[in-house]
Design an enzyme around this catalytic site. Structure first.
Site, PDB file in Angstrom:
ATOM      1  N   THR A  13       0.865 -14.355 -21.117  1.00 15.23           N
ATOM      2  CA  THR A  13       1.133 -14.621 -22.542  1.00 15.23           C
ATOM      3  C   THR A  13       2.095 -13.550 -23.052  1.00 15.23           C
ATOM      4  O   THR A  13       2.024 -12.387 -22.651  1.00 15.23           O
ATOM      5  CB  THR A  13      -0.160 -14.639 -23.387  1.00 15.23           C
ATOM      6  OG1 THR A  13      -0.713 -13.334 -23.444  1.00 15.23           O
ATOM      7  CG2 THR A  13      -1.181 -15.626 -22.827  1.00 15.23           C
ATOM      8  N   GLY A  14       3.003 -13.956 -23.930  1.00 18.04           N
ATOM      9  CA  GLY A  14       4.028 -13.016 -24.396  1.00 18.04           C
ATOM     10  C   GLY A  14       4.916 -12.582 -23.238  1.00 18.04           C
ATOM     11  O   GLY A  14       5.357 -11.436 -23.178  1.00 18.04           O
ATOM     12  N   GLY A  15       5.200 -13.525 -22.347  1.00 12.75           N
ATOM     13  CA  GLY A  15       5.989 -13.193 -21.142  1.00 12.75           C
ATOM     14  C   GLY A  15       7.484 -13.334 -21.332  1.00 12.75           C
ATOM     15  O   GLY A  15       8.255 -13.165 -20.390  1.00 12.75           O
ATOM     16  N   GLY A  18       9.941  -7.924 -23.191  1.00  9.15           N
ATOM     17  CA  GLY A  18       9.261  -6.650 -23.030  1.00  9.15           C
ATOM     18  C   GLY A  18       8.310  -6.550 -21.854  1.00  9.15           C
ATOM     19  O   GLY A  18       8.629  -6.935 -20.725  1.00  9.15           O
ATOM     20  N   ILE A  19       7.134  -6.014 -22.148  1.00 10.02           N
ATOM     21  CA  ILE A  19       6.147  -5.744 -21.099  1.00 10.02           C
ATOM     22  C   ILE A  19       5.723  -7.030 -20.392  1.00 10.02           C
ATOM     23  O   ILE A  19       5.596  -7.066 -19.171  1.00 10.02           O
ATOM     24  CB  ILE A  19       4.918  -5.019 -21.718  1.00 10.02           C
ATOM     25  CG1 ILE A  19       5.317  -3.576 -22.067  1.00 10.02           C
ATOM     26  CG2 ILE A  19       3.734  -5.050 -20.772  1.00 10.02           C
ATOM     27  CD1 ILE A  19       4.243  -2.777 -22.779  1.00 10.02           C
ATOM     28  N   GLY A  20       5.526  -8.102 -21.171  1.00  8.01           N
ATOM     29  CA  GLY A  20       5.115  -9.368 -20.568  1.00  8.01           C
ATOM     30  C   GLY A  20       6.151  -9.871 -19.574  1.00  8.01           C
ATOM     31  O   GLY A  20       5.811 -10.380 -18.498  1.00  8.01           O
ATOM     32  N   SER A 140      -3.472  -0.660 -25.064  1.00  4.24           N
ATOM     33  CA  SER A 140      -2.517   0.400 -25.437  1.00  4.24           C
ATOM     34  C   SER A 140      -3.246   1.732 -25.402  1.00  4.24           C
ATOM     35  O   SER A 140      -4.483   1.767 -25.478  1.00  4.24           O
ATOM     36  CB  SER A 140      -1.987   0.145 -26.852  1.00  4.24           C
ATOM     37  OG  SER A 140      -1.126   1.185 -27.263  1.00  4.24           O
ATOM     38  N   TYR A 154      -3.420  -1.944 -35.907  1.00  5.29           N
ATOM     39  CA  TYR A 154      -3.002  -2.163 -34.511  1.00  5.29           C
ATOM     40  C   TYR A 154      -3.943  -1.429 -33.544  1.00  5.29           C
ATOM     41  O   TYR A 154      -4.426  -2.003 -32.558  1.00  5.29           O
ATOM     42  CB  TYR A 154      -1.558  -1.684 -34.336  1.00  5.29           C
ATOM     43  CG  TYR A 154      -1.069  -1.711 -32.908  1.00  5.29           C
ATOM     44  CD1 TYR A 154      -0.732  -2.920 -32.299  1.00  5.29           C
ATOM     45  CD2 TYR A 154      -0.946  -0.537 -32.158  1.00  5.29           C
ATOM     46  CE1 TYR A 154      -0.287  -2.948 -30.983  1.00  5.29           C
ATOM     47  CE2 TYR A 154      -0.494  -0.559 -30.853  1.00  5.29           C
ATOM     48  CZ  TYR A 154      -0.167  -1.765 -30.265  1.00  5.29           C
ATOM     49  OH  TYR A 154       0.268  -1.798 -28.964  1.00  5.29           O
TER      50      TYR A 154
HETATM   51  P1  NAP Z   1       7.696  -7.301 -27.475  1.00  7.87           P
HETATM   52  O1  NAP Z   1       8.859  -6.767 -26.709  1.00  7.87           O
HETATM   53  O2  NAP Z   1       7.824  -7.494 -28.938  1.00  7.87           O
HETATM   54  O3  NAP Z   1       7.177  -8.655 -26.803  1.00  7.87           O
HETATM   55  C1  NAP Z   1       6.052  -9.292 -27.331  1.00  7.87           C
HETATM   56  C2  NAP Z   1       5.831 -10.605 -26.622  1.00  7.87           C
HETATM   57  O4  NAP Z   1       4.686 -11.255 -27.173  1.00  7.87           O
HETATM   58  C3  NAP Z   1       6.997 -11.563 -26.804  1.00  7.87           C
HETATM   59  O5  NAP Z   1       7.125 -12.378 -25.680  1.00  7.87           O
HETATM   60  C4  NAP Z   1       6.555 -12.385 -28.013  1.00  7.87           C
HETATM   61  O6  NAP Z   1       7.238 -13.627 -28.037  1.00  7.87           O
HETATM   62  C5  NAP Z   1       5.077 -12.530 -27.708  1.00  7.87           C
HETATM   63  N1  NAP Z   1       4.260 -12.827 -28.884  1.00  7.87           N
HETATM   64  C6  NAP Z   1       4.123 -12.114 -30.032  1.00  7.87           C
HETATM   65  N2  NAP Z   1       3.289 -12.735 -30.860  1.00  7.87           N
HETATM   66  C7  NAP Z   1       2.874 -13.864 -30.230  1.00  7.87           C
HETATM   67  C8  NAP Z   1       2.003 -14.925 -30.574  1.00  7.87           C
HETATM   68  N3  NAP Z   1       1.362 -14.970 -31.746  1.00  7.87           N
HETATM   69  N4  NAP Z   1       1.808 -15.905 -29.667  1.00  7.87           N
HETATM   70  C9  NAP Z   1       2.428 -15.893 -28.489  1.00  7.87           C
HETATM   71  N5  NAP Z   1       3.269 -14.927 -28.103  1.00  7.87           N
HETATM   72  C10 NAP Z   1       3.481 -13.925 -28.976  1.00  7.87           C
HETATM   73  O7  NAP Z   1       6.437  -6.327 -27.327  1.00  7.87           O
HETATM   74  P2  NAP Z   1       6.006  -5.387 -26.102  1.00  7.87           P
HETATM   75  O8  NAP Z   1       6.389  -4.012 -26.462  1.00  7.87           O
HETATM   76  O9  NAP Z   1       6.439  -5.941 -24.809  1.00  7.87           O
HETATM   77  O10 NAP Z   1       4.416  -5.508 -26.230  1.00  7.87           O
HETATM   78  C11 NAP Z   1       3.674  -6.382 -25.392  1.00  7.87           C
HETATM   79  C12 NAP Z   1       2.229  -5.934 -25.345  1.00  7.87           C
HETATM   80  O11 NAP Z   1       2.177  -4.586 -24.909  1.00  7.87           O
HETATM   81  C13 NAP Z   1       1.538  -5.960 -26.708  1.00  7.87           C
HETATM   82  O12 NAP Z   1       0.191  -6.377 -26.533  1.00  7.87           O
HETATM   83  C14 NAP Z   1       1.566  -4.512 -27.155  1.00  7.87           C
HETATM   84  O13 NAP Z   1       0.499  -4.190 -28.006  1.00  7.87           O
HETATM   85  C15 NAP Z   1       1.429  -3.812 -25.816  1.00  7.87           C
HETATM   86  N6  NAP Z   1       1.934  -2.428 -25.817  1.00  7.87           N
HETATM   87  C16 NAP Z   1       3.276  -2.165 -25.941  1.00  7.87           C
HETATM   88  C17 NAP Z   1       3.705  -0.847 -25.877  1.00  7.87           C
HETATM   89  C18 NAP Z   1       5.160  -0.456 -25.916  1.00  7.87           C
HETATM   90  O14 NAP Z   1       5.443   0.752 -25.873  1.00  7.87           O
HETATM   91  N7  NAP Z   1       6.101  -1.373 -25.939  1.00  7.87           N
HETATM   92  C19 NAP Z   1       2.775   0.186 -25.737  1.00  7.87           C
HETATM   93  C20 NAP Z   1       1.428  -0.125 -25.652  1.00  7.87           C
HETATM   94  C21 NAP Z   1       1.020  -1.443 -25.672  1.00  7.87           C
HETATM   95  P3  NAP Z   1       7.493 -14.414 -29.436  1.00  7.87           P
HETATM   96  O15 NAP Z   1       7.785 -13.363 -30.482  1.00  7.87           O
HETATM   97  O16 NAP Z   1       8.658 -15.314 -29.158  1.00  7.87           O
HETATM   98  O17 NAP Z   1       6.253 -15.167 -29.699  1.00  7.87           O
END
Ligand code: NAP
Length: 256
Positions: A13-15, A18-20, A140, A154
């Site tokens: 999910t969220g693939g 970013g991380i996904g 996180s 968050y």
């Molecule tokens: P990102 O680059 O903003 O990517 C987020 C992904 O989630 C996108 O594919 C987005 O696609 C999807 N998404 C968001 N809301 C959604 C929804 N309601 N339904 C389905 N898909 C949804 O964020 P990221 O930094 O990769 O973060 C991904 C995960 O890692 C999150 O759980 C975040 O809390 C965790 N995390 C990130 C960091 C960091 O440093 N980046 C650190 C700790 C934890 P759409 O917007 O098109 O839906």
């Protein structure tokens, strides 16, 4: 050397970003068949083209149980089942307590916590049928280990995911399913870019390894939890943060 997971059916999910996307890429490189999900069709198409292999997408919002059900049903139609769910979709909009609205709070909890629970519920039967089901949750360090002004909602959602993981691990054990969480530190992603250069510079300076993490760092950790060799690990957490949570003080960081 780990036993191959080639051919496994994986949902991230969220693939799309970013991380996904890093997680999906790691699984695709290992020969798995991956379905990525997200709300934006264009990003999903780009991700599938760039990841390549047998990667496909389903459009859906994880905060809606019916979208999660459709995501699982479509994956089963395409792959015949689901072996691994990476519940990763999440958002991190900032709002300090004195300005946070009920809608801000609900949105973060609906996506990060409800979305995790709904995705697991939707995939539960398929993960049971496979006999070796794996769930990897992206939590996180923020919440479980650290705090940051503006992210109380968050942090609460990310700590709540761990409470979910621990009890879910008990309920899923008789079904042969493991569930674990990866706790990323600051990982360079599209989502983090939006926080600005000052934030990113300050974060880099606070990390003992003096670099932001790469999405592949999290992809590799998720892949580990999905291997045969990790089958006896459940309900656990793995911090992947370049040592960010370790320094006891600014002095400790300065003395590295
Ligand atoms: P990102 O680059 O903003 O990517 C987020 C992904 O989630 C996108 O594919 C987005 O696609 C999807 N998404 C968001 N809301 C959604 C929804 N309601 N339904 C389905 N898909 C949804 O964020 P990221 O930094 O990769 O973060 C991904 C995960 O890692 C999150 O759980 C975040 O809390 C965790 N995390 C990130 C960091 C960091 O440093 N980046 C650190 C700790 C934890 P759409 O917007 O098109 O839906």
């Amino acid at each position: 050397m780990f036993t191959s997971i080639a051919g496994r059916s994986v949902v991230v999910t969220g693939g799309s970003k970013g991380i996904g996307r890093g997680i999906a890429t790691a699984f695709a490189r290992a020969g798995a068949r991956v379905v990525v999900t997200g709300r934006d069709k264009a990003s999903l198409e780009t991700a599938c083209n760039e990841i390549g292999g047998a990667t496909s997408y389903v459009i859906g919002d994880v905060s809606l149980r019916e979208d999660c059900d459709r995501m699982a049903a479509t994956t089963i139609e395409r792959h015949g089942g689901i072996d691994v769910l990476c519940a990763n979709a999440g958002i991190f909009p900032a709002a300090r307590l004195d300005q946070m609205t009920a809608a801000d709070l609900n949105r973060v909890i609906a996506t990060n916590l409800n979305g995790t629970v709904f995705a697991v519920q939707a995939c539960l039967d398929a993960l049971t049928t496979t006999g070796r089901g794996r769930v990897v949750v992206t939590s996180s360090i923020t919440g479980p280990h650290t705090g940051y002004p503006g992210w109380s909602h968050y942090g609460a959602s990310k700590a709540a995911q761990l409470g979910f993981v621990r009890t879910a691990a008990l309920e899923l054990a008789p079904r042969g399913i493991t569930i674990n969480a990866v706790l990323p530190g600051n990982i360079a992603t599209e989502g983090l870019d939006g926080l600005g250069e000052d934030y990113l510079d300050a974060m880099t300076a606070s990390i003992p390894q003096r670099r932001l993490g790469a999405v592949t760092d999290i992809g590799n950790a998720a892949l580990f939890f999905a291997t045969e060799e990790a089958s006896y690990i459940t309900g656990q957490t793995l911090v992947v943060d370049g040592g960010q949570v370790l320094p006891e003080s600014l002095q400790a960081l300065a003395e590295i």
